[in-house]
Design a protein around this motif. Structure first.
Motif, PDB file in Angstrom:
ATOM      1  N   HIS A  39      -7.978  -7.172  -6.196  1.00 46.38           N
ATOM      2  CA  HIS A  39      -8.107  -8.553  -6.671  1.00 46.38           C
ATOM      3  C   HIS A  39      -8.401  -8.495  -8.163  1.00 46.38           C
ATOM      4  O   HIS A  39      -9.465  -8.033  -8.556  1.00 46.38           O
ATOM      5  N   GLY A  40      -7.461  -8.924  -8.974  1.00 46.47           N
ATOM      6  CA  GLY A  40      -7.638  -8.785 -10.413  1.00 46.47           C
ATOM      7  C   GLY A  40      -7.452  -7.336 -10.806  1.00 46.47           C
ATOM      8  O   GLY A  40      -6.734  -6.588 -10.150  1.00 46.47           O
ATOM      9  N   GLY A  41      -8.113  -6.916 -11.843  1.00 45.58           N
ATOM     10  CA  GLY A  41      -7.987  -5.533 -12.294  1.00 45.58           C
ATOM     11  C   GLY A  41      -6.599  -5.246 -12.833  1.00 45.58           C
ATOM     12  O   GLY A  41      -5.755  -6.126 -12.975  1.00 45.58           O
ATOM     13  N   ARG A  42      -6.363  -3.983 -13.107  1.00 47.08           N
ATOM     14  CA  ARG A  42      -5.081  -3.575 -13.690  1.00 47.08           C
ATOM     15  C   ARG A  42      -3.989  -3.601 -12.632  1.00 47.08           C
ATOM     16  O   ARG A  42      -4.130  -2.994 -11.566  1.00 47.08           O
ATOM     17  N   GLN A  43      -2.917  -4.296 -12.922  1.00 50.95           N
ATOM     18  CA  GLN A  43      -1.730  -4.324 -12.077  1.00 50.95           C
ATOM     19  C   GLN A  43      -0.524  -4.247 -12.999  1.00 50.95           C
ATOM     20  O   GLN A  43      -0.436  -5.013 -13.953  1.00 50.95           O
ATOM     21  N   VAL A  44       0.379  -3.338 -12.718  1.00 48.37           N
ATOM     22  CA  VAL A  44       1.579  -3.160 -13.517  1.00 48.37           C
ATOM     23  C   VAL A  44       2.779  -3.280 -12.595  1.00 48.37           C
ATOM     24  O   VAL A  44       2.866  -2.568 -11.587  1.00 48.37           O
ATOM     25  N   ASN A  53       1.130 -11.164  -9.167  1.00 51.50           N
ATOM     26  CA  ASN A  53      -0.140 -10.532  -8.844  1.00 51.50           C
ATOM     27  C   ASN A  53      -0.177 -10.224  -7.360  1.00 51.50           C
ATOM     28  O   ASN A  53       0.376 -10.961  -6.551  1.00 51.50           O
ATOM     29  N   ILE A  54      -0.886  -9.151  -7.020  1.00 43.29           N
ATOM     30  CA  ILE A  54      -1.107  -8.774  -5.626  1.00 43.29           C
ATOM     31  C   ILE A  54      -2.597  -8.907  -5.330  1.00 43.29           C
ATOM     32  O   ILE A  54      -3.433  -8.530  -6.149  1.00 43.29           O
ATOM     33  N   VAL A  55      -2.903  -9.448  -4.163  1.00 39.15           N
ATOM     34  CA  VAL A  55      -4.274  -9.487  -3.667  1.00 39.15           C
ATOM     35  C   VAL A  55      -4.249  -8.842  -2.287  1.00 39.15           C
ATOM     36  O   VAL A  55      -3.375  -9.151  -1.465  1.00 39.15           O
ATOM     37  N   VAL A  56      -5.192  -7.935  -2.035  1.00 33.53           N
ATOM     38  CA  VAL A  56      -5.303  -7.286  -0.729  1.00 33.53           C
ATOM     39  C   VAL A  56      -6.732  -7.485  -0.234  1.00 33.53           C
ATOM     40  O   VAL A  56      -7.690  -7.161  -0.937  1.00 33.53           O
ATOM     41  N   ILE A  57      -6.843  -8.043   0.971  1.00 34.42           N
ATOM     42  CA  ILE A  57      -8.145  -8.268   1.607  1.00 34.42           C
ATOM     43  C   ILE A  57      -8.172  -7.465   2.896  1.00 34.42           C
ATOM     44  O   ILE A  57      -7.243  -7.539   3.703  1.00 34.42           O
ATOM     45  N   GLU A  58      -9.231  -6.704   3.090  1.00 34.86           N
ATOM     46  CA  GLU A  58      -9.365  -5.860   4.282  1.00 34.86           C
ATOM     47  C   GLU A  58     -10.200  -6.565   5.344  1.00 34.86           C
ATOM     48  O   GLU A  58     -11.190  -7.224   5.020  1.00 34.86           O
ATOM     49  N   PHE A  59      -9.791  -6.403   6.603  1.00 31.84           N
ATOM     50  CA  PHE A  59     -10.509  -6.950   7.748  1.00 31.84           C
ATOM     51  C   PHE A  59     -10.758  -5.836   8.753  1.00 31.84           C
ATOM     52  O   PHE A  59     -10.007  -4.857   8.798  1.00 31.84           O
ATOM     53  N   PRO A  60     -11.761  -5.990   9.612  1.00 30.28           N
ATOM     54  CA  PRO A  60     -12.051  -4.951  10.610  1.00 30.28           C
ATOM     55  C   PRO A  60     -10.883  -4.686  11.559  1.00 30.28           C
ATOM     56  O   PRO A  60     -10.682  -3.566  11.999  1.00 30.28           O
TER      57      PRO A  60
END
Length: 140
Positions: A39-44, A53-60
């Motif tokens: 989420h945010g940070g360096r993305q190229v 932009n890519i966002v990745v959210i982890e779930f159990p």
């Protein structure tokens, strides 16, 4: 098994609606064990159109990811994002640790007219996989 919500957004309009979404998303994730991985940070962008932009959210697990996405708390704020950050969102289950690229061949159907290789060998099972007359790939 761990699952992920992955959003690939284009031309994000960072205005009041996105700010409101960001203020409320953590509370919508918490009951389902969701946490940001990317989420945010360096993305190229190394392939395809830029300005995304890519966002990745982890779930159990996959069920938690589905329950989060369909929850009233998330559904309430979802338009704040979708109306200001067009793109695709998907839910995906994590691969096993010993997963190889060829493991997916057992789940594929070869389109009519396409000649599939005679056999594939998978490390996980040691079995060959081949396409039958109907184009369905099956493990031998």
């Amino acid at each position: 098994m761990t699952a992920y919500a992955i959003a690939h957004m284009h031309d994000v309009n960072v205005g009041a609606d996105i700010v409101e979404y960001l203020r409320r998303i953590d509370a919508a994730l918490a009951p389902f064990g969701g946490k940001f991985i990317v989420h945010g940070g360096r993305q190229v962008t190394v392939e395809g159109p830029a300005n995304s932009n890519i966002v990745v959210i982890e779930f159990p697990d996959f069920e938690a990811a589905e329950n989060w996405y369909n929850s009233p708390a998330y559904r309430e704020i979802l338009p704040l994002r979708t109306e200001n950050a067009p793109g695709a969102t998907l839910l995906a289950e994590r691969c096993d640790d010993d997963h190889l690229a060829t493991d997916v061949l057992g789940d594929l159907t070869v389109p009519e007219g396409v000649t599939a290789p005679v056999a594939w060998i998978t490390r996980a099972t040691g079995a060959a996989s081949s396409a039958g007359p109907d184009g369905r790939i099956s493990r031998c």
